[in-house]
Each structure stands twice: as C-alpha cells, then as structure tokens.
Design an enzyme around this catalytic site. Sequence first.
Site, PDB file in Angstrom:
ATOM      1  N   GLN A 222       0.866  -1.262   0.060  1.00  0.00           N
ATOM      2  CA  GLN A 222       0.033   0.030   0.108  1.00  0.00           C
ATOM      3  C   GLN A 222       1.004   1.245   0.129  1.00  0.00           C
ATOM      4  O   GLN A 222       0.342   2.296  -0.294  1.00  0.00           O
ATOM      5  CB  GLN A 222      -0.955   0.129   1.157  1.00  0.00           C
ATOM      6  CG  GLN A 222      -1.904  -1.002   1.129  1.00  0.00           C
ATOM      7  CD  GLN A 222      -3.000  -1.091   2.233  1.00  0.00           C
ATOM      8  OE1 GLN A 222      -3.389  -2.067   2.893  1.00  0.00           O
ATOM      9  NE2 GLN A 222      -3.688   0.210   2.400  1.00  0.00           N
TER      10      GLN A 222
ATOM     11  N   ARG B 116      -9.804  -0.431   7.118  1.00  0.00           N
ATOM     12  CA  ARG B 116     -10.688   0.331   6.266  1.00  0.00           C
ATOM     13  C   ARG B 116     -11.047   1.730   7.184  1.00  0.00           C
ATOM     14  O   ARG B 116     -12.194   2.074   7.429  1.00  0.00           O
ATOM     15  CB  ARG B 116     -11.885  -0.309   6.181  1.00  0.00           C
ATOM     16  CG  ARG B 116     -12.769   0.326   4.809  1.00  0.00           C
ATOM     17  CD  ARG B 116     -13.522  -0.537   4.157  1.00  0.00           C
ATOM     18  NE  ARG B 116     -14.072   0.528   2.991  1.00  0.00           N
ATOM     19  CZ  ARG B 116     -14.535   0.183   1.622  1.00  0.00           C
ATOM     20  NH1 ARG B 116     -14.436  -1.140   1.528  1.00  0.00           N
ATOM     21  NH2 ARG B 116     -14.745   0.937   0.856  1.00  0.00           N
ATOM     22  N   CYS B 117     -10.159   2.128   8.017  1.00  0.00           N
ATOM     23  CA  CYS B 117     -10.554   3.368   8.610  1.00  0.00           C
ATOM     24  C   CYS B 117      -9.299   4.130   8.787  1.00  0.00           C
ATOM     25  O   CYS B 117      -8.173   3.702   8.549  1.00  0.00           O
ATOM     26  CB  CYS B 117     -10.921   3.180  10.108  1.00  0.00           C
ATOM     27  SG  CYS B 117      -9.789   2.268  11.182  1.00  0.00           S
TER      28      CYS B 117
ATOM     29  N   GLU C 205     -13.202   5.209   3.923  1.00  0.00           N
ATOM     30  CA  GLU C 205     -13.049   4.554   5.316  1.00  0.00           C
ATOM     31  C   GLU C 205     -14.303   4.934   5.874  1.00  0.00           C
ATOM     32  O   GLU C 205     -14.912   4.342   7.095  1.00  0.00           O
ATOM     33  CB  GLU C 205     -11.944   4.682   5.685  1.00  0.00           C
ATOM     34  CG  GLU C 205     -10.735   4.052   4.922  1.00  0.00           C
ATOM     35  CD  GLU C 205      -9.388   4.398   5.279  1.00  0.00           C
ATOM     36  OE1 GLU C 205      -9.228   5.494   6.152  1.00  0.00           O
ATOM     37  OE2 GLU C 205      -8.627   3.595   5.090  1.00  0.00           O
TER      38      GLU C 205
END
Lengths: 284, 804
Positions: free
Chosen positions: B235, B382-383, B758
Amino acid sequence: MIPAAFEYHRPSDIAGALSVLAEHGDEARVLAGGHSLIPMMKLRMADVPHLIDLQDIADLKGITIDGDTVTLGAMTTQHELIADEALFAACPIIREAALQIADPQVRYMGTIGGNVANGDPGNDMPGLMQCLDARFTLVGADGTRSVAARDFYESAYMTERDDEEILTQITFSATGAGYAYEKQKRKIGDYATAACAALITKDGDKVATAAIAMTNLSDIPVLSEAAAAALVGTSCDADAVKAAVAAALEDIDPTEDNRGPVAFKMHVAGIIISRAITRAWSGA
Amino acid sequence: MKDEVTREERVTNLKGLGCSRKRVEDARFTQGKGNYVDDINLPGMLTGDFVRSPYAHARIKSINTDAAMALDGVIAVLTAKDLEPLGLHWMPTLAGDKQMVLADGKVLFQGQEVAFVVAKDRYIASDAVELVEVDYEELPVIVDPFKSMQSDVVLREDLDPKAPGAHGPRKHHNHIFTWEVGDEDGTNAVIDDADIVAEESMYYHRTHPCPLEPCGAVASMDKVNGKLTLWGTFQAPHVVRTVASLLSGIEEHNIRVVSPDIGGGFGNKVGVYPGYVCSIVASIVTGVPVKWVEDRMENLMSTAFARDYWMKGKISATKEGKITGLHCHVTADHGAFDACADPTKFPAGFMNICTGSYDIPIAYLGVDGVYTNKAPGGVSYRCSFRVTEAVYFIERMIEVLAIEMNMDAAELRRINFIKKEQFPYNSALGWEYDSGDYHTAWDKALKAVDYEGLRKEQAERVAAFKAGETRSIMGIGLSFFTEIVGAGPVKNCDILGMGMFDSCEIRIHPTGSAVARLGTISQGQGHATTFAQILASEIGISADSITIEEGDTDTAPYGLGTYGSRSTPVAGAAAAMVGRKIRAKAQMIAAYLLEVHDDDVEFDVDRFVVKGAPERFKTMSEIAYAAYNQAIPGLEPGLEAVSYYDPPNMTYPFGAYVCVMDIDVDTGVPTINRFCALDDCGTRINPMVIEGQVHGGLTEALAVALGQEIAYDDMGNCKTGTLMDFFLPTAWEVPNYETDFTVTPSPHHPIGAKGVGESPHVGGVPCFSNAVQEAFRPFGNRHTNMPHDHWRIWKTANDLGMHD
C-alpha cells in the site's frame, strides 16, 4: 493450502473406477463435487495418493422418476436437483433443502452422492434422506447392495460404505407429505448451527405419519423416531409439537464450536425443529 | 472557426469533478485481466513457503532441515541463523519495535514464521515445509493483555525490561507503552462533580482486513546490474523502497519497487512482512527471482490484525444532557511484536479523536500497549489510524449516557454536536476539525427514515413482545461519526521518519492527452478514474485522455501511499495543484497564440478564451501542441509539472447513519430492514465511485459488527483461520443500502474534497452494533460486546431473561 502430490484418475465407467479402487485400496478416494474432499486435501488433512474423478461416468448421472420411485444418480448436482420440475413435483423438499446448500457456484459442482456419502455431519442431505427413508446403492467388486439411509451413518465420516465401494444412486418414494427444511446458519456457505427436515402426512385432522431428522446436531444425522411418535395421532397442536421437540432434543448431542456453546445450540435446535414441524404440518 | 459544440457538451465531454464516470479499471478487473503479484512469472523463478509455528509460545530447541533439503527441487531452507549474518533475522516495525523475520530461539504466536523453504515450485515448497523438523519446548501462553501485565512470564526476552520503549517508559516486562493525551486531573475533577456520570467497559474485538488477494512478493536481484526489483502487495511502495534500502544496504536508486494491481488492502498491506524480506534474501542468495504468496490461512493467522482494544470510559453531563467531560482508558493488545501501522508520534493512532462529533470541553485518553502471544499487527482496517475504535467508543458512550439519563439518543447527540459556527473547532484532545455541519446532516438523515415514526413502531413492537404476540424485537441503530483522514501534515505525521506528503506528476503529450503519476496506489479505490477527473477539471483535458499510473517507484514521484483515506486529501490535492501549474503555463501559451496579454485570457472548461470575446480561444489540445512545436519567447518547450503536497491539516469527513433491524430473540438472528447512510465527504469527485465506496465500507462494517473476528483459545490457537469461520459477507448477507449526502467542502483542500473510502466503515460499525444493542434497551440492556453473532445476540436475550 497446497495439497500433497496425487495421481488423478478419470475413468469413464463404474467398472473402471472400481478397478482403480481395488488396485489402490485405502490409498484411493473417489471425487464427486469435491467441496469436502478438495479442501481437506488442500489442508493436508486428507492424504489421497489416488484421486478418482467420477465426472465422466454417465451412469452416475440423472434423475429418474418411475411411478412412485425416484432414483437420483450419485453425480447429480444440487443445481440439477433444484432445476428438475418432475423431481419437484414428486418430492418438493429436495429443492427446498438444496437451495439452502451454500451458493449457486457450489451447487453447480456439489452432488447429491458426495453429500450423502461423505458422512460429514454438517451436510444437509443425509437427514433428509433419512426422513424419506431413502436407500443408497453401493457397488463394489463383490457386487451391488442397498443400504437404508437410516442405517448408513456410523460416526463422523464413518459410514456403512466400504472403502472399495462406490455409492452410485439414491432411491426413495415420491411423497405428497407436508414438508419443511429449516436451517439456521451464520452465513452463506456455512454448515448449519441447527437444521431440521420434517415430513408429515395427514389423516383427517390428525398426523398420520411423521419423519423428523436433524443436521449437524450430533456426529451423524439424527432421525428422531420418538419425535415422530409424539406427533402421530395428534392434531399437531402446540402441546404435541412441544412434546415432539422435547423428544427430538433427547436424541441429539451437539458440541460447542465457533457457532456457539451447547446450551445455545440446544435452544436453537428446539426452535428450528418446532418451526419445521409447524410448517410441514401446515402443508400436510 | 465556429464552435459546433455547446459549452454544456464540452463540460460533459470533460468528465471532470462531479461526473459519475464509469471506473476505467473495471474493464480489466471484470474480465479477469488484472495483473496481480501472483500473475508475475519470471524465467527461472523459485517459490518460497514458510514453516510456521503450531504453538503460540515455545522455545525452539532445534531445527533440522536435512530431510527437506534432500527433497528433489528444494534449493534452500533459510532459518534465523542464515539471516543473522546479514542482520536480517529481525526487522524494525513501523511502530518502533522490532520483529523476528524468522524465529530466533523462540516463537511468540501461532503461525509465526520459523523457516523459509525455497523450491522449484509451490508444490515442492509445500512438501518440503512438512519435512522440516522443529523441536519445540512449549512455554506458558498469554492471550489476555490484563493477565499479561500481571504475569511473571516474559514474552519478549530480547528487550531490557527496564529500558524505555519507542514511546517512553515501560511499566512491566510485557508492557509496550503508555500514551496519554489531555488533562486527566481536570477531567476527573469535572466527572467527580458532575450531575450525571455514565461508565462502561467495552471490548472492540480483534478482527482482520482479509483482502480477497492475500499478501505476496516477487523479488528479483539482478547480479549483473546490481538492481533489485520487488513486486509486492504494498500500500506504500515508496516507503518499502526506502526501508528495503536502509535494511539491505542496497542504494535506493538500485531498488525498484512495484505494486501491480492489488486485490484489496484495507490496511493489511501497509506493514512489512517476513515474507517480503525472505523473498529478497532468497533472491540475493540464489541469484534468481523468488516468489512468495501466502495462502488464506496464513493471511488470517499471521499478517496484520486490526482492533483488539479494551476500552473503559466515563462520560459526564449536566441534567440537561450537555456533556461536560470524557475519560477513556485503553488496554491495547498488540500481540507478540508492536507492528502497528501508525504515524510515528501516534502509538495509538488518532484514538484521541474519541471525543467524536461532540463539543466536549475537557477530556483525557490513556492507552497502554501490551504484548501477548497473538499475531502482531494493529492496522487500521478500512479506517484512519484507530479511528474506528475511537468512534465506536464515543458512539457507545453516548448510548450508555442516554440510557443513564433515560433520554432519546438522537436528541442527546443533537444537544452535544459541535455547531457549524464553531468550526474550525479545537477539540479537547488536540485536533483542529476543519469544517462541519452536523446538525443539518443529522436532521436530514433522521427525516429520511421518519425517526419519530420508527420510534412509535418500536414502542408498539415492545408492547407486542411483552404481550406475548411476537418473539421478534426491533432495534434502531444510530451513529454520527467524524473521521480524521488525510495524514498528514509533515510537521506531526511521519512513517519511520518519512513525512506524510504525497505527490502528482503530469506530462501532457503534444496531441493533448496526458499521463499522470502519483505517489499513492489504488487497491480497488478507483484512482485511475477519479484522479483523472480532478486533473480534467483543473487542466481542461478530458478524463478519458488522461492515463493515471501509480505503484512503480522508478516512474512515480515519491509518496507515502494509500491508507487512512489519505489519497484524495493528499495526493488528490497534489493532482489539483499540479493541474494549476500546467494551467498557469497554458495561460501564457494561449495568450501568446491569441496575441493578447496573459491577463486578457481566462480558462473556460477545456480552453482559454479572450475575455469578452469567447469566439477567440485556444483549446488545451492546441495549447499542448504549441507547447512542444512552437518557439514561444521566454518559455521552455514542453508541458509537464510535478507537485508535492504537504497538507496544512487533516480533513474531517462526517456522516449520519441509521440502521433498522429486527432480532429473533429465540435464535439470535438479526434481519436488517433498512440502512440509511448520509455521508459528507466535502466536494464529490465521482458520485458513483463514492456510492461504491460507501457500500463496500458498510459491508465490512456489517461483517465486523455481526460476526467477523480473529478468536483464540487459551492455548493461543487461532480458531478463525479459514473463511468457514471468519465471516466475510456476501451479497446474500448484505442489505439494500440507502445513501444520501451533504456537501461541506474542506476549507484547506484545493478542491474541498475530504476522502470517503473509510467513513462508511467507521460510522457503520457502531451503527450496526447500536441497532442490536438498542433493540434490547427496552428490556434492560446497557452494553454487550461485538461481534453480535447469533449466539452472542441469543445470549443477550438469555441474560435478560427473555427466554424464561
């Protein structure tokens, strides 16, 4: 998740499959839809040096309805069971149960024969077959024999089938009984937290016959004769259902797993059995 | 020349900001034509596979690799002893700790990497893994962080128990850090004197991002030119290049890191894993490329988990419901190594956003990180960094306070929201919220669901249940969240010392199309679609004529990557800024071509026009052609630019969610009847992509709230290592989502965008959880922990006597 090496066999007839089985004994396993065996091989929990894929054997396929007698070839897929209108007319509970097996992708591959033969307590069809009092045809080097579904299951993954036999077909009688297959699961593709198949016939306003079987609540499918006895002759009222549920719960022995502890499973089983009986009666 | 195309058509053709342009990536993804790490196959490539520990805590007495080495096709079996001379048997973590690459004397979690087998193919490697004989001596296992802090058992024997860690003093040999923000004494004083105090303890369970594609790498060391190429599921590819250079001693220009197509990240692919290091070492040792791709079980059991926060809160309020203070303490289970992926100065991420969307005058947060015999990680699934934990905490505390006050939780929120006129708002725990209009969003969301009507229906349902008419109850889940994304200002955000700016470089071709490269990397977010739209609006070239490239460190400008919803806030800002550089030069070229002064032309959609004479214009295509092919006095040829953007602040997306749920109290089965999500992510670049992001984030929120967990037994065995037990929802389990929006642009972002990927997860988890818990509120429930799977919901009903 990488299986150990194995030889892949793909015979085109039953005799060919039997000869590979005879040659390699317990080093060989037959492959139907593969949804149980392949993951076990990938986890290296099943050691299968010789894998015999049955998909080219035409004799193992097809649905035949002859009068009242329904015959399912072992390699008939769940999808084919669902799609067959004549089968639905003869025995509608098959479609209802098959639709609760995983998702369409699984059902395109998964077979009725593999489902009943593997002896996995989580599989949905064995209990149903016990309700229908189905018979399984086993073919081996010494010939063909027929075993009742009700006598087939010994313990988890252990069945009446000898290592060198192949389950080739399933036979049962068409039925107009009221039916229900109730299943609680955490998600698509999961085994049942609790599931129950019920078939009930009516005589006037009384229960004439009943068959109640449960899935994934013991190490084998459980046909509860006591539950059926509690219903027969009653008007399937609340007390009768309660008595049948109590009897059925006596016959199961669930174990704790990620789905929950035993107390939860027993409670849910009671609810599921009650709903299956009630719905089957409403259609009887 | 007469312009046949209307201005409206030119805007449409541009496909810029606000256009629901179809995702350009999907043509290849939906046809199976993506190019993922496992699709990379190089001549002579070998495959690596790990021997992993079956024990959660054990000493390694010996490792015998003879039988494995004897297997035909096995090239090497690496153990810590082989890596030690290179100094690579341990590696630094992103959190300032270090982590074993291969087990050095002991193992600390089940699934830990013990040896790395390199073989001619994946099958041989897996066979060889079974032949490596490891003699273990089992040690006492600790899976509970509270017990860990009391235990005499020393998990990390490599650390001096008295020496401070990366984040200050350690209290115990299994303690990692204490992180404190805010005024504890002041907060306690306010809470002690308050009219109303609500307290609650809650566990935010351990879970896992579980991307569809697991982690992997292909390393290729070219000994002729000395260049290392590393393809991987990264990522943050540029950070990987720098870290790889620092660790290996290979100069950074000789390392090329490539993130090809990535099949979902969700935080799982931020960290550096032993497999990456081992594949590099194996390629250096063997001189040929080496691939390592983990399987699903390895992904779930060994790569970065998320959450695992034990949170204890106290919230105080006046009799009228105005919150006066908030106290939060977290015991954070970090597993065997502190491998959390947070900016360096934030060992608990942005957990100090835990005052939420509310004007809370004083607050305190204390976090204690603890080692246990569980897999390392602690990524932001996902945050943004630990924001899901923070929002869950405050949204539960609000509910508990509402119960304490016998008050409607929607009204309690409304009373305490930060008001529109208070922005920019400085929170008690140190953040400057850039913008917001919470009341408008809240009222709009509640109106959309007919909140009053729902409450009436719920009251009827409670009465019916109590009268024995139904066994089903109804829950109304509310949540209001404020995300903090777009890390971040270099002044306080860095990863391993690297400032968290991002970048965009663009090259306009003579015929008026372009290629733009960014320091981020899409894992499914749709960057190739949306970044082109930002550039289209800024430059005036159709998004269809702009290729977006990311992930190749040899070509893309340096950037810190994609996680924490930072791509649009940071790299998206860089894209806007680079577009403005191009436009500035284009203006000069246009003025020259039109023979007017620079100030006499103005930008209009896809061209510069002479002010007051719109029939005199030069399109961007004409300008681009001239930039290369016409000698313009005082201007260099060409039309390209690069921009590195250091954001002045984070962005603060927010949203209002409502979930309506039925619960069968006898089976514990929840049925979601409605889920309404209103998001405010500022300027909306591509509404369709936003909608998709919201659906995805909500689905992962549903997963976490209703069943997804990484669970261990007392022996440290991971009980959820396959997708049979680890809940990954399908279309079947997911309800129809209703979405809505308001637009409150970020005042400091060049186009006002805030990031959205997110938000739905951050807001969704408490919303689903609150729906379950709120259903039981009329029957006496105060708080129950997630995940709300069937048996835990059933247990709540059972504990409340609802089965009696």
